[in-house]
Design an enzyme around this catalytic site. Structure first.
Site, PDB file in Angstrom:
ATOM      1  N   HIS A  25     -19.844 -39.126 -24.540  1.00  0.00           N
ATOM      2  CA  HIS A  25     -20.933 -38.607 -23.710  1.00  0.00           C
ATOM      3  C   HIS A  25     -22.254 -38.579 -24.476  1.00  0.00           C
ATOM      4  CE1 HIS A  25     -22.591 -34.989 -21.260  1.00  0.00           C
ATOM      5  NE2 HIS A  25     -22.680 -36.071 -20.509  1.00  0.00           N
ATOM      6  N   GLU A  52     -21.680 -43.332 -22.932  1.00  0.00           N
ATOM      7  CA  GLU A  52     -22.474 -43.005 -21.752  1.00  0.00           C
ATOM      8  C   GLU A  52     -23.847 -42.578 -22.218  1.00  0.00           C
ATOM      9  OE1 GLU A  52     -24.108 -39.974 -18.838  1.00  0.00           O
ATOM     10  OE2 GLU A  52     -23.608 -39.785 -20.962  1.00  0.00           O
ATOM     11  N   ASP A  54     -28.177 -41.647 -20.574  1.00  0.00           N
ATOM     12  CA  ASP A  54     -29.059 -41.393 -19.432  1.00  0.00           C
ATOM     13  C   ASP A  54     -30.347 -42.185 -19.600  1.00  0.00           C
ATOM     14  OD1 ASP A  54     -27.539 -38.990 -18.240  1.00  0.00           O
ATOM     15  OD2 ASP A  54     -27.825 -38.415 -20.328  1.00  0.00           O
ATOM     16  N   HIS A  67     -32.088 -37.241 -20.818  1.00  0.00           N
ATOM     17  CA  HIS A  67     -31.320 -36.644 -19.730  1.00  0.00           C
ATOM     18  C   HIS A  67     -32.197 -35.832 -18.782  1.00  0.00           C
ATOM     19  CE1 HIS A  67     -28.953 -33.432 -17.792  1.00  0.00           C
ATOM     20  NE2 HIS A  67     -28.020 -34.365 -17.703  1.00  0.00           N
ATOM     21  N   GLU A 127     -26.126 -44.077 -17.036  1.00  0.00           N
ATOM     22  CA  GLU A 127     -26.452 -43.210 -15.913  1.00  0.00           C
ATOM     23  C   GLU A 127     -27.938 -43.338 -15.613  1.00  0.00           C
ATOM     24  OE1 GLU A 127     -26.752 -38.607 -14.376  1.00  0.00           O
ATOM     25  OE2 GLU A 127     -25.458 -39.038 -16.099  1.00  0.00           O
TER      26      GLU A 127
END
Length: 257
Positions: A25, A52, A54, A67, A127
């Site tokens: 993450h 992952e 953002d 994020h 993301e």
């Protein structure tokens, strides 16, 4: 659309799924400043090969990693990140908030991350995290840039977003790349929404995922993933019930076998 019907012909096939089971993450969870290259390097040092992150847009349309909508929590900047140019954003310190060891760590551009990911043959879940009001545009730009940056690499990132408009934008500019709908909870029509967006996966808060939900997602021809699992017992339960991937902060606890 019937909730148990297969994905549409335009959907990227889950047979070409690009991710292994364990996904780190934001690079390395909370062990390093999230969404920085330092975090990705730390995650890789723990054996992770899938990550992952953002991505949002600067004022002048540069995709970069962050994020929150604002800079306050994870940098020495203040205010809405999308209101600054990339030249301004690139000068910020995105590491000192975490610890002295990371003082001066910059916000990375998507291009800088792509060089690291491709150079190491890693997998990536991007993301799309748009500034409010820029959902469609952010998806369009990120889709176009990912096609450009990953061209010829033989690697296929996965797009995900809580914002259907962002996924629709990515589908416009990069229809061949897989998409996943992110869910905090199972709102009415969630599966039909994922199907209408041509998604290859549904990625939910782990608390919303159980065996019946996993079976519905699989029956619709999609993968079932969860975030953010840091407890071994929870991970074991989800794995036993057929989940296809786990996003975790605990890169030091879960060997990514």
């Amino acid at each position: 659309m019937n909730a148990e019907s297969p994905t549409s012909p335009e959907s990227p096939s889950s047979k070409n799924w690009p991710l292994p089971f364990w996904i780190a993450h934001r690079g390395a969870g909370k062990l390093a400043p999230e969404n920085t290259l330092a975090a990705f390097r730390l995650g890789a040092s723990h054996g992770y090969r899938a990550f992952e992150c953002d991505v949002k847009l600067s004022r002048d349309g540069q995709p970069f990693l962050l994020h929150d909508a604002t800079l306050n929590r994870t940098s020495n900047g203040r205010g809405r990140a999308g209101d600054l140019s990339w030249a301004e954003l690139s000068l910020l310190d995105a590491g000192s908030w975490h610890s002295r060891a990371y003082a001066g760590e910059p916000l990375p551009s998507l291009e800088a991350l792509a060089q690291y990911i491709i150079g190491n043959r890693f997998a990536l879940n991007i993301e799309i995290k748009p500034t409010p009001g820029l959902e469609l545009r952010t998806g369009q730009v990120v889709g176009r840039e990912v096609l450009r940056l990953w061209q010829g690499s033989g690697l296929t990132p996965l797009f995900s977003s809580f914002k259907p408009e962002a996924l629709a934008g990515a589908r416009e500019t990069a229809p061949e790349l897989p998409r996943g709908l992110l869910l905090d909870g199972l709102h009415e029509g969630w599966l039909e929404q994922a199907q209408s967006l041509g998604c290859a996966a549904v990625i939910s808060n782990y608390a919303a995922m159980d065996k019946a939900v996993i079976e519905r997602i699989h029956a619709a021809g999609m993968k079932a993933l969860v975030y953010t699992v840091n407890d071994p017992a929870t991970a074991a339960w989800l794995t036993g019930n057929g989940v296809d991937g786990i996003i975790t902060d605990a890169v030091d606890k879960f060997p990514p076998v």
